[in-house]
Design a protein around this motif. Structure first.
Motif, PDB file in Angstrom:
ATOM      1  N   ILE A 180     -51.034  23.218 -32.983  1.00  0.00           N
ATOM      2  CA  ILE A 180     -49.877  24.070 -33.253  1.00  0.00           C
ATOM      3  C   ILE A 180     -49.357  23.690 -34.626  1.00  0.00           C
ATOM      4  N   GLN A 181     -49.054  24.687 -35.443  1.00  0.00           N
ATOM      5  CA  GLN A 181     -48.652  24.376 -36.817  1.00  0.00           C
ATOM      6  C   GLN A 181     -47.541  25.315 -37.278  1.00  0.00           C
ATOM      7  N   ALA A 182     -46.506  24.744 -37.880  1.00  0.00           N
ATOM      8  CA  ALA A 182     -45.414  25.542 -38.419  1.00  0.00           C
ATOM      9  C   ALA A 182     -45.889  26.278 -39.663  1.00  0.00           C
ATOM     10  N   GLN A 183     -45.474  27.539 -39.786  1.00  0.00           N
ATOM     11  CA  GLN A 183     -45.882  28.357 -40.925  1.00  0.00           C
ATOM     12  C   GLN A 183     -44.771  29.339 -41.239  1.00  0.00           C
ATOM     13  N   ASP A 184     -44.047  29.074 -42.322  1.00  0.00           N
ATOM     14  CA  ASP A 184     -42.907  29.900 -42.719  1.00  0.00           C
ATOM     15  C   ASP A 184     -41.919  30.007 -41.555  1.00  0.00           C
ATOM     16  N   LYS A 185     -41.608  31.229 -41.122  1.00  0.00           N
ATOM     17  CA  LYS A 185     -40.631  31.420 -40.039  1.00  0.00           C
ATOM     18  C   LYS A 185     -41.289  31.404 -38.667  1.00  0.00           C
ATOM     19  N   TYR A 186     -42.604  31.214 -38.636  1.00  0.00           N
ATOM     20  CA  TYR A 186     -43.334  31.276 -37.377  1.00  0.00           C
ATOM     21  C   TYR A 186     -43.977  29.930 -37.037  1.00  0.00           C
ATOM     22  N   THR A 187     -44.522  29.865 -35.828  1.00  0.00           N
ATOM     23  CA  THR A 187     -45.377  28.751 -35.433  1.00  0.00           C
ATOM     24  C   THR A 187     -46.709  29.360 -35.019  1.00  0.00           C
ATOM     25  N   VAL A 188     -47.806  28.812 -35.544  1.00  0.00           N
ATOM     26  CA  VAL A 188     -49.138  29.319 -35.263  1.00  0.00           C
ATOM     27  C   VAL A 188     -49.738  28.527 -34.103  1.00  0.00           C
ATOM     28  N   ILE A 189     -50.214  29.224 -33.097  1.00  0.00           N
ATOM     29  CA  ILE A 189     -50.886  28.615 -31.958  1.00  0.00           C
ATOM     30  C   ILE A 189     -52.381  28.858 -32.141  1.00  0.00           C
ATOM     31  N   VAL A 190     -53.161  27.790 -32.275  1.00  0.00           N
ATOM     32  CA  VAL A 190     -54.593  27.923 -32.539  1.00  0.00           C
ATOM     33  C   VAL A 190     -55.395  27.512 -31.302  1.00  0.00           C
ATOM     34  N   THR A 191     -56.252  28.415 -30.843  1.00  0.00           N
ATOM     35  CA  THR A 191     -57.164  28.128 -29.744  1.00  0.00           C
ATOM     36  C   THR A 191     -58.588  28.338 -30.241  1.00  0.00           C
ATOM     37  N   ALA A 192     -59.559  28.087 -29.386  1.00  0.00           N
ATOM     38  CA  ALA A 192     -60.962  28.259 -29.781  1.00  0.00           C
ATOM     39  C   ALA A 192     -61.300  29.712 -30.072  1.00  0.00           C
ATOM     40  N   THR A 193     -60.495  30.628 -29.535  1.00  0.00           N
ATOM     41  CA  THR A 193     -60.811  32.052 -29.687  1.00  0.00           C
ATOM     42  C   THR A 193     -59.965  32.765 -30.733  1.00  0.00           C
ATOM     43  N   GLY A 194     -58.977  32.090 -31.324  1.00  0.00           N
ATOM     44  CA  GLY A 194     -58.179  32.760 -32.340  1.00  0.00           C
ATOM     45  C   GLY A 194     -56.817  32.129 -32.556  1.00  0.00           C
ATOM     46  N   GLU A 195     -55.965  32.860 -33.270  1.00  0.00           N
ATOM     47  CA  GLU A 195     -54.628  32.381 -33.606  1.00  0.00           C
ATOM     48  C   GLU A 195     -53.579  33.387 -33.152  1.00  0.00           C
ATOM     49  N   SER A 196     -52.417  32.864 -32.763  1.00  0.00           N
ATOM     50  CA  SER A 196     -51.303  33.706 -32.346  1.00  0.00           C
ATOM     51  C   SER A 196     -50.034  33.180 -32.998  1.00  0.00           C
ATOM     52  N   LEU A 197     -49.080  34.068 -33.242  1.00  0.00           N
ATOM     53  CA  LEU A 197     -47.813  33.694 -33.852  1.00  0.00           C
ATOM     54  C   LEU A 197     -46.688  33.776 -32.833  1.00  0.00           C
ATOM     55  N   PHE A 205     -41.626  22.970 -29.281  1.00  0.00           N
ATOM     56  CA  PHE A 205     -42.917  22.664 -28.666  1.00  0.00           C
ATOM     57  C   PHE A 205     -43.078  21.147 -28.516  1.00  0.00           C
ATOM     58  N   ALA A 206     -42.639  20.398 -29.515  1.00  0.00           N
ATOM     59  CA  ALA A 206     -42.750  18.943 -29.459  1.00  0.00           C
ATOM     60  C   ALA A 206     -41.967  18.380 -28.277  1.00  0.00           C
ATOM     61  N   GLU A 207     -40.842  19.007 -27.957  1.00  0.00           N
ATOM     62  CA  GLU A 207     -40.017  18.553 -26.836  1.00  0.00           C
ATOM     63  C   GLU A 207     -40.572  19.005 -25.486  1.00  0.00           C
ATOM     64  N   ALA A 208     -41.272  20.146 -25.471  1.00  0.00           N
ATOM     65  CA  ALA A 208     -41.706  20.739 -24.206  1.00  0.00           C
ATOM     66  C   ALA A 208     -43.111  20.330 -23.769  1.00  0.00           C
ATOM     67  N   LEU A 209     -43.969  19.902 -24.706  1.00  0.00           N
ATOM     68  CA  LEU A 209     -45.350  19.547 -24.372  1.00  0.00           C
ATOM     69  C   LEU A 209     -45.470  18.079 -23.990  1.00  0.00           C
ATOM     70  N   ASP A 210     -46.453  17.757 -23.186  1.00  0.00           N
ATOM     71  CA  ASP A 210     -46.703  16.384 -22.751  1.00  0.00           C
ATOM     72  C   ASP A 210     -47.148  15.547 -23.958  1.00  0.00           C
ATOM     73  N   PRO A 211     -46.346  14.563 -24.385  1.00  0.00           N
ATOM     74  CA  PRO A 211     -46.690  13.780 -25.580  1.00  0.00           C
ATOM     75  C   PRO A 211     -47.926  12.899 -25.414  1.00  0.00           C
ATOM     76  N   ILE A 222     -48.844  19.720 -34.476  1.00  0.00           N
ATOM     77  CA  ILE A 222     -49.069  19.047 -33.196  1.00  0.00           C
ATOM     78  C   ILE A 222     -50.504  19.349 -32.794  1.00  0.00           C
ATOM     79  N   VAL A 223     -51.246  18.335 -32.380  1.00  0.00           N
ATOM     80  CA  VAL A 223     -52.658  18.531 -32.061  1.00  0.00           C
ATOM     81  C   VAL A 223     -52.954  18.095 -30.627  1.00  0.00           C
ATOM     82  N   ASN A 224     -53.852  18.817 -29.986  1.00  0.00           N
ATOM     83  CA  ASN A 224     -54.320  18.441 -28.654  1.00  0.00           C
ATOM     84  C   ASN A 224     -55.261  17.250 -28.823  1.00  0.00           C
TER      85      ASN A 224
END
Length: 262
Positions: A180-197, A205-211, A222-224
């Motif tokens: 997951i990566q911050a980009q301007d006003k959005y956050t990009v979610i990257v999976t093996a099949t593509g990207e979503s904003l 996300f840092a607070e909600a995901l299992d550290p 943030i990386v898996n």
């Protein structure tokens, strides 16, 4: 003349007899409705919404695992939902004040006809599912049912992510996220099949995901951890590479200590 697609729906109830009854009632009241799946619990319902992308979800409130209310929190914005409840009549006032569609067990044909008419109207109007407003209504409903002032309950780690691709909203499990990566006003979610904003700050996300699984390696990344192939440090610069990916992700100095064992 164009033919409108049949609306698609799922049912979620841990009692088979209740699912059977609702299915029969819906088939009678709304023959054009396509019932594409039946779930026995909240997790199955979330999986079906992500995979089948229904227009509607009929959710039993009291299910094992995630309740219908918790499922609705997650899918708000993905599809319309109707709560199916066995609450006593005096609690129904909370649903009506919250302007939330509900069906009382056992399902009554007259009440079902009202709900079906409302749903048809929303689908015909091209309603966007009112994600944010739906969340507010759910929180208000929870407060009314519990008799407490509105409070957001302590939630478990995030297990599903809702993200937009073009005009569509997708729901997928966090296990599919590579980083997951911050980009301007959005956050990009990257999976093996593509990207979503998504319009959600990376801090949330840092607070909600299992550290233990999702490692913050930079203030904007943030990386898996299960996707990490290698860690490399060259003087003041550090980076990680991911399995099957070409990009290299920078690791800030304050986060390099996490990689001492690698």
């Amino acid at each position: 003349m164009s033919i409108l697609p049949r609306p698609r729906a799922i049912l979620a109830d841990d009692e088979r007899l209740m699912r059977d009854q609702l299915r029969v009632r819906l088939e009678e009241a709304w023959p054009e409705l396509d019932l594409v799946g039946e779930a026995r619990n909240g997790e199955e319902a979330l999986t079906m919404v992500a995979k089948l992308r229904p227009d509607l979800a009929f959710l039993d409130i009291r299910m094992p695992g995630q309740t219908g209310l918790e499922v609705a929190r997650t899918i708000a914005g993905c599809c319309h939902f109707v709560f199916v409840t066995a609450y006593e009549a005096h609690a129904i006032e909370a649903f009506e004040q919250g302007a939330i569609d509900y069906l009382l067990k056992p399902v009554d044909n007259a009440r079902l006809a009202v709900t079906v008419a409302r749903l048809k109207q929303r689908l015909a109007a091209g309603d966007d599912h009112n994600g944010e407003h739906a969340l507010q209504r759910i929180e208000t409903l929870l407060a009314k049912l519990s008799g407490d002032t509105p409070q957001r309950p302590v939630a478990p780690y995030l297990r599903w992510i809702q993200a937009g691709v073009g005009s569509q909203v997708f729901l997928f499990p966090v296990e599919e996220v590579l980083y997951i990566q911050a980009q301007d006003k959005y956050t990009v979610i990257v999976t093996a099949t593509g990207e979503s904003l998504v319009r959600k700050p990376i801090r949330e996300f840092a607070e909600a995901l299992d550290p233990e699984i999702f490692w913050q390696i930079h203030r904007s990344t943030i990386v898996n951890s299960s996707a990490i192939a290698a860690f490399k440090r060259d003087g003041e610069h550090a980076e990680v590479t991911l399995r099957g990916r070409k990009e290299k992700l920078e690791v800030s100095r304050s986060y390099t200590g996490r990689f001492r064992q690698m």
